[in-house]
Enzyme design. Structure first.
Site, mmCIF file in Angstrom:
data_model
loop_
_atom_site.group_PDB
_atom_site.id
_atom_site.type_symbol
_atom_site.label_atom_id
_atom_site.label_comp_id
_atom_site.label_asym_id
_atom_site.label_seq_id
_atom_site.Cartn_x
_atom_site.Cartn_y
_atom_site.Cartn_z
ATOM 1 N N SER A 160 -73.242 -40.573 -41.161
ATOM 2 C CA SER A 160 -73.799 -39.218 -41.101
ATOM 3 C C SER A 160 -73.932 -38.696 -39.672
ATOM 4 C CB SER A 160 -75.180 -39.183 -41.777
ATOM 5 O OG SER A 160 -76.083 -40.073 -41.128
ATOM 6 N N LYS A 200 -72.642 -37.753 -29.445
ATOM 7 C CA LYS A 200 -71.792 -36.612 -29.790
ATOM 8 C C LYS A 200 -72.571 -35.331 -30.102
ATOM 9 C CE LYS A 200 -68.076 -39.520 -31.644
ATOM 10 N NZ LYS A 200 -66.855 -39.040 -31.011
#
Length: 272
Positions: A129, A69
Site C-alpha cells: 500500500s 516516495k
C-alpha cells in the site's frame, strides 16, 4: 573508469536499504557514453537534510526508493504530472536549484503489463500500500484491469489505495486466489527481516497464471523462484528496475541510449 574530478556531475539514490542496481546501471552507461558523471547510493537518516543537500550541492538527479516516495513530495518545488497523478515520487531532477519530481515506476509497470500480454479480465491480488503500490495499481487500472484486490494490513492505507482506483481491499488474503499475484512489499528483499519469506502462499502461487514481484534485489526473490518452479509467467523487480532506471537516465542526461547499450547495462547490473 573516469577518475573523480571537480567537474563531474553527480546523481544519487536515496533508500532505506540501498542496492547497487542503480549504481551499476547508471555508471555503466556513463562510461559507455563517455560522460563525466558518477552515481552513488545513500541511506539517509534525515530525508529533509538529504534533499536540501541535493539542492545545495547541485546534485543533478536523485532516485527515490522505499520508504520515501510519498514523504519527499513536501520537499520538492514542482511535481510532474507523472508524479502528481499518483502522489508518489521516484525521481527528482535538479535544474539550477529547482527540484522537479517525476515517477518512472508507473511507466515501467505499464510496459511490463503490455509486454507480457496480461489479460485485463484477470483477477489480481496486489499486496502492498506504499508509493510503489500506487504506481502499480494505477498502471493496472489504466491497462483496463477492474478485478483487483489490494491486500494490506494497514486498513487506512489499504482502503485509501483501493478507493482511489476503484478496487477492493482486504487485510489478509491468505485464503484468496487470483490469476495475477503481485508483491509490492519488502518481503523477499535482500537484507530485510523477511528476505527469505514468501509474500504469497504456495497455494496462491499454484493457482495463479502470473507471478509478479516488484522487489529488485535479489533478481531471483523467493517468490520469483517459486513462480518459476511452478511454471508460471514470471515478471521480476529487476525488469522494473531496468525500465524505470532507463527513464531516469534520460531525464538526468537528456540522452536515450541504444537498445544494445541498455541491454549491456542491464546485464552488468544483474551480474553482481
Amino acid at each position: 573508469m573516469t577518475m573523480l574530478n571537480k567537474d563531474m556531475t553527480l546523481c544519487i539514490s536515496l533508500s532505506a536499504r540501498p542496492s547497487n542496481n542503480g549504481t551499476r546501471f547508471h555508471n555503466f552507461l556513463y562510461e559507455e557514453l563517455g560522460l563525466n558523471w558518477i552515481y552513488k547510493a545513500f541511506a539517509p537518516t534525515d530525508l529533509a537534510q538529504a534533499i536540501a543537500g541535493v539542492r545545495g550541492l547541485g546534485i543533478r538527479g536523485c532516485a527515490i526508493s522505499m520508504p520515501f516516495k510519498e514523504d519527499v513530495i513536501a520537499l520538492v518545488d514542482r511535481m510532474d504530472p507523472s508524479a502528481t497523478a499518483i502522489d508518489s515520487v521516484n525521481t527528482i531532477v535538479n535544474d539550477d536549484g529547482v527540484l522537479t519530481a517525476y515517477n518512472t515506476d508507473y511507466s515501467a509497470i505499464a510496459q511490463l503489463i503490455e509486454r507480457n500480454s496480461l489479460d485485463p479480465a484477470s483477477t489480481v491480488l496486489l499486496r502492498g500500500s506504499g508509493g510503489m503500490a500506487k504506481a502499480t495499481a494505477a498502471a493496472f487500472r489504466d491497462a483496463g484491469f477492474r478485478r483487483v484486490t489490494i491486500v494490506a494490513r494497514n486498513e487506512e492505507r489499504g482502503r485509501a489505495l483501493a478507493d482511489l482506483y476503484g478496487f477492493s481491499w482486504v487485510a489478509d488474503a491468505a485464503d484468496a486466489t487470483a490469476d495475477v499475484i503481485v508483491n509490492i512489499t519488502p518481503i523477499g528483499m535482500a537484507g530485510g527481516a523477511d528476505e527469505h519469506g514468501l509474500s504469497f502462499a504456495e497455494e496462491q502461487i499454484t493457482a495463479a497464471s502470473v507471478v509478479f514481484d516488484v522487489v529488485a534485489l535479489p533478481a531471483e526473490t523467493p517468490l520469483v523462484r517459486a513462480g518459476r518452479a511452478a511454471g508460471k509467467v514470471v515478471i521480476t523487480g529487476a525488469e522494473v528496475a531496468t525500465l524505470q532506471a532507463l527513464e531516469q537516465f534520460v531525464l538526468y542526461t537528456g540522452i536515450r541510449p541504444s537498445a544494445a547499450q541498455v541491454q549491456a547495462a542491464e546485464e552488468y547490473m544483474r551480474a553482481q
